[in-house]
Design a protein around this motif. Sequence first.
Motif, mmCIF file in Angstrom:
data_model
loop_
_atom_site.group_PDB
_atom_site.id
_atom_site.type_symbol
_atom_site.label_atom_id
_atom_site.label_comp_id
_atom_site.label_asym_id
_atom_site.label_seq_id
_atom_site.Cartn_x
_atom_site.Cartn_y
_atom_site.Cartn_z
ATOM 1 N N ARG A 264 0.923 -1.131 0.042
ATOM 2 C CA ARG A 264 0.027 -0.037 -0.036
ATOM 3 C C ARG A 264 0.917 1.240 0.033
ATOM 4 N N THR A 265 0.508 2.299 -0.708
ATOM 5 C CA THR A 265 0.969 3.691 -0.635
ATOM 6 C C THR A 265 0.513 4.661 0.292
ATOM 7 N N VAL A 266 -1.047 4.281 0.596
ATOM 8 C CA VAL A 266 -1.739 5.228 1.370
ATOM 9 C C VAL A 266 -2.526 4.206 2.310
ATOM 10 N N GLU A 267 -2.985 4.935 3.465
ATOM 11 C CA GLU A 267 -3.573 4.270 4.410
ATOM 12 C C GLU A 267 -4.853 3.623 3.685
ATOM 13 N N MET A 268 -5.280 2.289 4.289
ATOM 14 C CA MET A 268 -6.391 1.648 3.710
ATOM 15 C C MET A 268 -7.228 1.467 4.739
ATOM 16 N N ARG A 269 -8.744 1.843 4.391
ATOM 17 C CA ARG A 269 -9.843 1.467 5.437
ATOM 18 C C ARG A 269 -10.175 0.200 4.783
ATOM 19 N N PRO A 270 -11.055 -0.694 5.515
ATOM 20 C CA PRO A 270 -11.696 -1.978 4.962
ATOM 21 C C PRO A 270 -12.218 -1.786 3.797
ATOM 22 N N GLY A 271 -13.031 -1.007 3.536
ATOM 23 C CA GLY A 271 -13.884 -0.722 2.171
ATOM 24 C C GLY A 271 -12.770 -0.660 1.066
ATOM 25 N N ASP A 272 -11.801 0.339 1.088
ATOM 26 C CA ASP A 272 -10.711 0.448 0.116
ATOM 27 C C ASP A 272 -10.149 -0.716 -0.411
ATOM 28 N N LEU A 273 -9.788 -1.578 0.846
ATOM 29 C CA LEU A 273 -9.186 -3.012 0.692
ATOM 30 C C LEU A 273 -10.085 -3.890 -0.146
ATOM 31 N N ALA A 274 -11.201 -3.845 0.203
ATOM 32 C CA ALA A 274 -12.374 -4.922 -0.420
ATOM 33 C C ALA A 274 -12.342 -4.419 -1.952
ATOM 34 N N THR A 275 -12.400 -2.870 -2.233
ATOM 35 C CA THR A 275 -12.326 -2.446 -3.504
ATOM 36 C C THR A 275 -10.958 -3.016 -4.299
ATOM 37 N N GLN A 276 -9.953 -3.033 -3.744
ATOM 38 C CA GLN A 276 -8.669 -3.205 -4.295
ATOM 39 C C GLN A 276 -8.675 -4.774 -4.492
ATOM 40 N N LEU A 277 -9.034 -5.580 -3.565
ATOM 41 C CA LEU A 277 -9.135 -6.969 -3.799
ATOM 42 C C LEU A 277 -10.288 -7.452 -4.568
ATOM 43 N N VAL B 236 -13.304 -8.042 -3.705
ATOM 44 C CA VAL B 236 -14.299 -8.863 -2.878
ATOM 45 C C VAL B 236 -15.265 -8.084 -1.991
ATOM 46 N N SER B 237 -16.275 -8.701 -1.644
ATOM 47 C CA SER B 237 -17.298 -7.979 -0.750
ATOM 48 C C SER B 237 -16.801 -7.648 0.519
ATOM 49 N N ARG B 238 -17.412 -6.613 1.037
ATOM 50 C CA ARG B 238 -17.095 -6.212 2.496
ATOM 51 C C ARG B 238 -17.218 -7.404 3.338
ATOM 52 N N PRO B 239 -18.301 -8.055 3.441
ATOM 53 C CA PRO B 239 -18.494 -9.161 4.499
ATOM 54 C C PRO B 239 -17.328 -10.275 4.338
ATOM 55 N N THR B 240 -16.997 -10.576 2.880
ATOM 56 C CA THR B 240 -15.873 -11.612 2.736
ATOM 57 C C THR B 240 -14.541 -11.039 3.217
ATOM 58 N N LEU B 241 -14.187 -9.757 3.096
ATOM 59 C CA LEU B 241 -13.061 -9.092 3.570
ATOM 60 C C LEU B 241 -12.855 -9.170 5.101
ATOM 61 N N SER B 242 -14.178 -8.763 5.619
ATOM 62 C CA SER B 242 -14.539 -8.979 7.033
ATOM 63 C C SER B 242 -14.026 -10.254 7.743
ATOM 64 N N LYS B 243 -14.547 -11.260 6.907
ATOM 65 C CA LYS B 243 -14.217 -12.600 7.838
ATOM 66 C C LYS B 243 -12.645 -12.865 7.617
ATOM 67 N N SER B 244 -12.025 -12.473 6.578
ATOM 68 C CA SER B 244 -10.684 -12.445 6.230
ATOM 69 C C SER B 244 -9.674 -11.797 7.204
ATOM 70 N N LEU B 245 -10.373 -10.461 7.558
ATOM 71 C CA LEU B 245 -9.458 -9.875 8.419
ATOM 72 C C LEU B 245 -9.717 -10.158 9.811
ATOM 73 N N THR B 246 -10.854 -10.910 10.191
ATOM 74 C CA THR B 246 -10.841 -11.262 11.558
ATOM 75 C C THR B 246 -9.806 -12.674 11.456
ATOM 76 N N ARG B 247 -10.005 -13.535 10.755
ATOM 77 C CA ARG B 247 -8.873 -14.445 10.604
ATOM 78 C C ARG B 247 -7.462 -14.167 10.682
ATOM 79 N N LEU B 248 -7.067 -13.024 9.940
ATOM 80 C CA LEU B 248 -5.998 -12.449 9.822
ATOM 81 C C LEU B 248 -5.411 -11.678 11.258
ATOM 82 N N ARG B 249 -6.660 -11.106 11.804
ATOM 83 C CA ARG B 249 -6.329 -10.586 13.534
ATOM 84 C C ARG B 249 -6.035 -11.596 14.388
ATOM 85 N N THR B 250 -6.708 -12.716 14.210
ATOM 86 C CA THR B 250 -6.443 -13.972 15.069
ATOM 87 C C THR B 250 -5.077 -14.270 14.928
ATOM 88 N N ALA B 251 -4.611 -14.306 13.544
ATOM 89 C CA ALA B 251 -3.470 -14.917 13.452
ATOM 90 C C ALA B 251 -2.118 -13.869 13.773
#
Length: 161
Positions: free
Chosen positions: A54-67, A69-84
Motif C-alpha cells: 500500500r502507498t496510502v492508509e487503507m480502510r476495509p472498504g478500500d481494501l475490499a475494492t482493491q481485492l 471482494v465483498s465487504r463481508p468476505t473481507l471482514s471474515k478474512s480480516l478476522t482470521r488475519l487478526r486472530t493470526a
Amino acid sequence: MTSQTRDIERQMLGAFATVARQWGATPLEGNIAETLGLEIEDSEIRVIYVLGARTVEMRPGDLATQLGVSRPTLSKSLTRLRTARLVESAPADDDKRSVFVTLTDHGRAAYRALIEFGINVIDSANGDLSSDDLALICEFLERFAERLGGPGPVVLPEVPR
C-alpha cells in the motif's frame, strides 16, 4: 481476427488457467500459507500482499475494492488475519468511527516471507529464461492486466510499506 490468432489466444487461455491453478501449489504439495507456518487460508495471502504494498492508509472498504471482494468476505478474512496476529486496525485520525488496516510486525515478517517464497517459485520455474525474456513476460503481463480493467498491478516492494 485470423484463425492463427484465435488458436494462439486459445493457447494463452490454457496457459493462464494452468498458471492460476499451479500458482497455489507448492513444491511441497501443501499450500503456501501452511508451508510458511501461517495459520491462514491461501486466499488471505492477497490481503497481506496489498497491505504490504500500500502507498496510502487503507480502510476495509478500500481494501475490499482493491481485492475485488465483498465487504463481508473481507471482514471474515480480516478476522482470521487478526486472530493470526498479522493485521491490526487503528482509528482513522479524520473519523474516529472509521479504521485503517495495517500489518503488524508479524504481518510484515509474513509479507517478506511471502515475497521471498514467490520469487523463489518464479526463479525455480524460469529455467533457461534470460533477464530479457523475463522482462518481456513481465511487461506483457502488466499490459494485459491493465487492459483487463480493474485496479492496476500491485507493485510488491521488498520491504512492506
